[in-house]
Design a protein around this motif. Structure first.
Motif, mmCIF file in Angstrom:
data_model
loop_
_atom_site.group_PDB
_atom_site.id
_atom_site.type_symbol
_atom_site.label_atom_id
_atom_site.label_comp_id
_atom_site.label_asym_id
_atom_site.label_seq_id
_atom_site.Cartn_x
_atom_site.Cartn_y
_atom_site.Cartn_z
ATOM 1 N N ALA A 179 -83.815 63.178 -36.077
ATOM 2 C CA ALA A 179 -83.053 64.376 -35.693
ATOM 3 C C ALA A 179 -81.555 64.212 -35.920
ATOM 4 C CB ALA A 179 -83.316 64.702 -34.220
ATOM 5 N N VAL A 180 -81.067 62.962 -35.914
ATOM 6 C CA VAL A 180 -79.620 62.748 -36.095
ATOM 7 C C VAL A 180 -79.307 61.866 -37.310
ATOM 8 C CG1 VAL A 180 -78.964 63.093 -33.682
ATOM 9 C CG2 VAL A 180 -79.676 60.814 -34.425
ATOM 10 N N GLY A 181 -80.333 61.452 -38.033
ATOM 11 C CA GLY A 181 -80.109 60.600 -39.206
ATOM 12 C C GLY A 181 -79.685 59.191 -38.826
ATOM 13 N N ALA A 182 -80.165 58.682 -37.670
ATOM 14 C CA ALA A 182 -79.797 57.323 -37.237
ATOM 15 C C ALA A 182 -80.561 56.283 -38.040
ATOM 16 C CB ALA A 182 -80.087 57.151 -35.752
ATOM 17 N N GLU A 183 -79.872 55.219 -38.434
ATOM 18 C CA GLU A 183 -80.550 54.150 -39.162
ATOM 19 C C GLU A 183 -80.923 52.992 -38.244
ATOM 20 O OE1 GLU A 183 -77.891 53.386 -42.379
ATOM 21 O OE2 GLU A 183 -78.462 55.235 -43.387
ATOM 22 N N LEU A 184 -80.484 53.086 -36.972
ATOM 23 C CA LEU A 184 -80.828 52.043 -36.000
ATOM 24 C C LEU A 184 -81.072 52.707 -34.650
ATOM 25 C CD1 LEU A 184 -80.955 48.892 -35.541
ATOM 26 C CD2 LEU A 184 -78.652 49.121 -34.604
ATOM 27 N N CYS A 185 -82.198 52.358 -34.021
ATOM 28 C CA CYS A 185 -82.506 52.876 -32.691
ATOM 29 C C CYS A 185 -82.780 51.663 -31.787
ATOM 30 C CB CYS A 185 -83.729 53.799 -32.751
ATOM 31 S SG CYS A 185 -84.299 54.303 -31.130
ATOM 32 N N VAL A 186 -81.871 51.411 -30.855
ATOM 33 C CA VAL A 186 -82.006 50.253 -29.957
ATOM 34 C C VAL A 186 -82.602 50.731 -28.631
ATOM 35 C CG1 VAL A 186 -80.811 48.356 -28.804
ATOM 36 C CG2 VAL A 186 -79.936 49.236 -30.977
ATOM 37 N N ILE A 187 -83.707 50.112 -28.224
ATOM 38 C CA ILE A 187 -84.295 50.428 -26.910
ATOM 39 C C ILE A 187 -83.854 49.320 -25.953
ATOM 40 C CG2 ILE A 187 -86.407 50.942 -25.629
ATOM 41 C CD1 ILE A 187 -87.757 51.502 -28.336
ATOM 42 N N ALA A 188 -83.060 49.702 -24.948
ATOM 43 C CA ALA A 188 -82.485 48.695 -24.045
ATOM 44 C C ALA A 188 -83.266 48.634 -22.739
ATOM 45 C CB ALA A 188 -81.026 49.024 -23.756
ATOM 46 N N ILE A 189 -83.655 47.419 -22.360
ATOM 47 C CA ILE A 189 -84.299 47.187 -21.063
ATOM 48 C C ILE A 189 -83.580 46.017 -20.389
ATOM 49 C CG2 ILE A 189 -86.564 48.081 -21.718
ATOM 50 C CD1 ILE A 189 -87.397 45.099 -22.068
ATOM 51 N N LYS A 190 -83.992 45.662 -19.175
ATOM 52 C CA LYS A 190 -83.309 44.574 -18.467
ATOM 53 C C LYS A 190 -84.132 43.276 -18.544
ATOM 54 C CE LYS A 190 -82.782 46.790 -14.579
ATOM 55 N NZ LYS A 190 -83.457 46.066 -13.656
ATOM 56 N N THR A 191 -83.461 42.181 -18.241
ATOM 57 C CA THR A 191 -84.125 40.867 -18.337
ATOM 58 C C THR A 191 -85.288 40.742 -17.347
ATOM 59 O OG1 THR A 191 -82.385 40.081 -16.880
ATOM 60 C CG2 THR A 191 -82.146 39.534 -19.190
ATOM 61 N N ASP A 192 -85.261 41.567 -16.275
ATOM 62 C CA ASP A 192 -86.342 41.451 -15.281
ATOM 63 C C ASP A 192 -87.472 42.451 -15.519
ATOM 64 O OD1 ASP A 192 -85.035 43.728 -14.629
ATOM 65 O OD2 ASP A 192 -84.623 43.222 -12.540
ATOM 66 N N MET A 193 -87.697 42.837 -16.787
ATOM 67 C CA MET A 193 -88.793 43.762 -17.106
ATOM 68 C C MET A 193 -89.720 43.124 -18.151
ATOM 69 S SD MET A 193 -86.308 47.140 -17.296
ATOM 70 C CE MET A 193 -87.486 48.408 -17.667
ATOM 71 N N PRO A 194 -90.341 41.966 -17.860
ATOM 72 C CA PRO A 194 -91.115 41.263 -18.900
ATOM 73 C C PRO A 194 -92.318 42.058 -19.401
ATOM 74 C CG PRO A 194 -91.452 40.249 -16.741
ATOM 75 C CD PRO A 194 -90.351 41.241 -16.580
ATOM 76 N N GLU A 195 -92.994 42.809 -18.509
ATOM 77 C CA GLU A 195 -94.179 43.578 -18.943
ATOM 78 C C GLU A 195 -93.763 44.695 -19.910
ATOM 79 O OE1 GLU A 195 -93.289 43.118 -15.787
ATOM 80 O OE2 GLU A 195 -94.919 42.149 -14.689
ATOM 81 N N ALA A 196 -92.667 45.351 -19.567
ATOM 82 C CA ALA A 196 -92.176 46.427 -20.440
ATOM 83 C C ALA A 196 -91.780 45.858 -21.804
ATOM 84 C CB ALA A 196 -90.985 47.117 -19.772
ATOM 85 N N ARG A 197 -91.174 44.680 -21.777
ATOM 86 C CA ARG A 197 -90.725 44.049 -23.031
ATOM 87 C C ARG A 197 -91.923 43.753 -23.936
ATOM 88 N NH1 ARG A 197 -86.790 40.528 -25.425
ATOM 89 N NH2 ARG A 197 -87.869 38.836 -26.467
ATOM 90 N N ARG A 198 -92.981 43.192 -23.344
ATOM 91 C CA ARG A 198 -94.176 42.875 -24.144
ATOM 92 C C ARG A 198 -94.771 44.145 -24.745
ATOM 93 N NH1 ARG A 198 -95.212 38.897 -20.431
ATOM 94 N NH2 ARG A 198 -96.455 40.253 -19.093
ATOM 95 N N ALA A 199 -94.883 45.178 -23.921
ATOM 96 C CA ALA A 199 -95.473 46.436 -24.400
ATOM 97 C C ALA A 199 -94.631 47.050 -25.516
ATOM 98 C CB ALA A 199 -95.607 47.418 -23.231
ATOM 99 N N LEU A 200 -93.309 46.953 -25.358
ATOM 100 C CA LEU A 200 -92.421 47.525 -26.374
ATOM 101 C C LEU A 200 -92.520 46.757 -27.694
ATOM 102 C CD1 LEU A 200 -88.949 48.453 -24.840
ATOM 103 C CD2 LEU A 200 -90.432 49.891 -26.246
ATOM 104 N N LEU A 201 -92.550 45.422 -27.597
ATOM 105 C CA LEU A 201 -92.641 44.628 -28.825
ATOM 106 C C LEU A 201 -93.925 44.963 -29.575
ATOM 107 C CD1 LEU A 201 -91.269 41.163 -27.596
ATOM 108 C CD2 LEU A 201 -90.170 42.761 -29.193
ATOM 109 N N ASP A 202 -95.033 45.137 -28.849
ATOM 110 C CA ASP A 202 -96.304 45.518 -29.489
ATOM 111 C C ASP A 202 -96.175 46.885 -30.164
ATOM 112 O OD1 ASP A 202 -97.429 43.209 -28.632
ATOM 113 O OD2 ASP A 202 -98.575 44.086 -26.967
ATOM 114 N N ALA A 203 -95.559 47.830 -29.448
ATOM 115 C CA ALA A 203 -95.444 49.194 -29.982
ATOM 116 C C ALA A 203 -94.540 49.227 -31.216
ATOM 117 C CB ALA A 203 -94.903 50.132 -28.897
ATOM 118 N N ILE A 204 -93.469 48.435 -31.178
ATOM 119 C CA ILE A 204 -92.560 48.398 -32.341
ATOM 120 C C ILE A 204 -93.273 47.751 -33.529
ATOM 121 C CG2 ILE A 204 -90.418 47.373 -33.230
ATOM 122 C CD1 ILE A 204 -89.196 47.804 -30.446
ATOM 123 N N ASP A 205 -94.029 46.711 -33.257
ATOM 124 C CA ASP A 205 -94.829 46.059 -34.313
ATOM 125 C C ASP A 205 -95.775 47.065 -34.951
ATOM 126 O OD1 ASP A 205 -94.019 43.551 -34.577
ATOM 127 O OD2 ASP A 205 -95.661 42.592 -33.464
#
Ligand code: SF4
Ligand code: SF4
Length: 500
Positions: A201-227
């Motif tokens: 929608a904005v022609g972005a070439e980089l999309c950073v999804i930011a989470i916190k260090t104390d969200m390990p489950e979210a991090r794992r799920a995100l890495l799988d989804a990005i993969d």
């Protein structure tokens, strides 16, 4: 070798901020509960900047779930949709959670069945759509910032410059709130899909999804989804668990090491920031044709029988949500909407939730602790260290108490994000943030008076100039001479009567 989907593997360590006790796990033990349609919803028609949508239904009319019930009154502002199927019973002013007064709302009472409006087509491959059309569809879908500000997403995207950076904010930093964490754990693929659509929608070439260090489950799920998405634009960044890391400006500093100029917006430095919930809502619309009619809310606190996260229809009452979470375990000492740092106390639980409501806390006396008496400032400087906006809270406090608006302005009170980190760190228990809200009002009034005085002076000077120009152009004014003769004639006609 660094992981290509991990942006900024060494999280920055900011000097500002505070570490608050973690109370998130109360509500993360159970999966997100999908709430059935409630008997009644009261849907607010107001989005960011206080702009209301115009109703397109009338009382007595039947509506289907997802049907547009109000259209925007300004470009880029969102449509509003029926969050349940039923009958419109009223259109009028109602108090809502977090509002400063009653706002226009549409009340719908549920019908027996859940008929769904299917007027929006699904776009499984939205990359085929031009960017401007994606933004128009996002506005039609009624999508607003689910981080709490309710700012229309399409309007924010419209403000983007050429090839901006997109930042998806999943770093919810308030104690107790876990709705974004749970959304990422359970629906990371929707957040990634939404991030890709927003990037287009904005022609972005980089999309950073930011989470916190104390969200390990979210991090794992995100890495799988990005993969799984295999899109090189999508990356993840993990930031400090300090409060208020999830503030828009603070997150930009932590992820990109850049500062949004005072009084400016992230778009001014080429960054567009959206909440992860907003990204998931965008994906729901393009993949399923489902407009914004619900959101995930944390219902928690020691007065709640089964704290949890609930996907609830917009307009549901707080009481209905508490019921779904098992009800109260006693009479709560306080009901809070939002987190303990920035939330506000609710007068009662009959108020409906809006798209901005991310958390409801029913707190016990023990949770709140005893109110400590306010002591004099000892100029320890702890509030300065905690402030993420590089302000001097103790100096601001003096300026508010002196009602010194010039000093408030020069100290930059408008940059205060009202995060409460200074209150939290103050050993004298001074309610600094409440004082700064007062200070902002004082400054706004002073600026308004200044503006009005300046407009009046400009008008007066323009009038004087105009009169001077007219006098120069017409030294002999025939109209004025005629008017004088008329006056004299009237005076002569009245003279005999006056002598009677
Ligand atoms: S933390 Fe409290 S006591 Fe210390 S300087 Fe700030 S306002 Fe004063
Ligand atoms: S409330 Fe304002 S002054 Fe206090 S820490 Fe937050 S930004 Fe700084």
């Amino acid at each position: 070798m660094s992981d290509p989907v991990v942006w900024n593997p060494q999280p920055r360590r900011p000097a500002w901020g505070v570490r608050t006790p973690r109370r998130k796990t109360l509500a993360t033990r159970a999966p997100i509960l999908r709430a059935p349609p409630p008997a009644r919803v009261t849907i607010p028609l107001v989005s960011g900047a206080g702009i209301s949508a115009q109703p397109v239904v009338v009382a007595g009319q039947s509506v289907r779930c997802g049907e547009p019930v109000a259209t925007p009154t300004a470009a880029g502002y969102p449509c509003i949709h029926a969050s349940i199927a039923g009958r419109v019973t009223d259109i009028g002013l109602y108090p809502v959670a977090g509002g400063s007064g009653p706002v226009p709302c549409i009340v719908i009472e549920r019908s027996d069945g859940e008929t769904v409006w299917d007027g929006y087509p699904a776009w499984p491959d939205s990359s085929l759509l031009p960017a401007a059309e994606i933004r128009r569809q996002i506005s039609a879908a009624g999508i607003v910032g689910l981080g709490g500000a309710l700012f229309p997403t399409a309007a924010k995207l419209d403000s983007a410059g050429q090839t901006p950076l997109l930042l998806l904010n999943g770093a919810e930093c308030e104690a107790y709130i876990s709705c974004d964490d749970m959304l990422l754990r359970e629906r990371a693929e929707r957040v990634v899909a939404g991030g890709r659509i927003l990037s287009a929608a904005v022609g972005a070439e980089l999309c950073v999804i930011a989470i916190k260090t104390d969200m390990p489950e979210a991090r794992r799920a995100l890495l799988d989804a990005i993969d799984a998405a295999a899109d090189p634009r999508m990356v993840i960044s993990t930031v400090t668990a300090k409060y208020p890391a999830g503030g828009e400006r603070q997150l930009i500093e932590l992820v990109f090491g850049r500062e949004v100029p005072a009084g400016g917006r992230p778009a001014d430095i080429g960054i567009i920031c959206q909440n992860v919930g907003t990204a998931a809502a965008v994906a729901d619309f393009f993949l399923d044709g489902r407009p914004l009619i619900s959101r995930v809310i944390t219902v928690t606190g020691s007065s709640i029988a089964r704290p949890c996260n609930i996907e609830a229809r917009i307009g549901t009452s707080v009481a209905d949500l508490v019921q779904l979470a098992g009800g109260y375990t006693g009479t709560p000492e306080r009901l809070i909407m939002g987190g303990p740092m920035m939330g506000i106390a609710l007068a009662d639980d009959e108020l409906p939730i809006s798209a901005a409501t991310n958390c409801v806390i029913a707190a016990t006396v023990e949770e709140l602790g005893e109110a400590s008496a306010e002591l004099p400032c000892i100029r320890c400087g702890l509030c300065v260290e905690a402030c993420p906006a590089a302000l001097m809270p103790q100096e601001l406090l003096t300026a508010v108490r002196d009602e010194n608006t010039a000093r408030l302005e020069s100290l930059g009170i408008s940059e205060c994000i009202e995060c409460g980190a200074c209150d939290y760190s103050c050993p004298s228990h001074i309610p600094l943030t409440a004082q700064f809200r007062t200070g902002k009002r004082l400054l706004a009034n002073a600026q308004l008076s200044r503006r009005e005085a300046s407009i009046a002076r400009t008008r007066f000077e323009a009038r004087n100039r105009r009169l001077a120009d007219e006098n120069r152009a017409q030294p002999e004014n025939p109209v004025d001479a005629d008017a004088l003769q008329t006056l004299l004639a009237r005076t002569r006609r009245r003279d005999p009567e006056q002598s009677d």
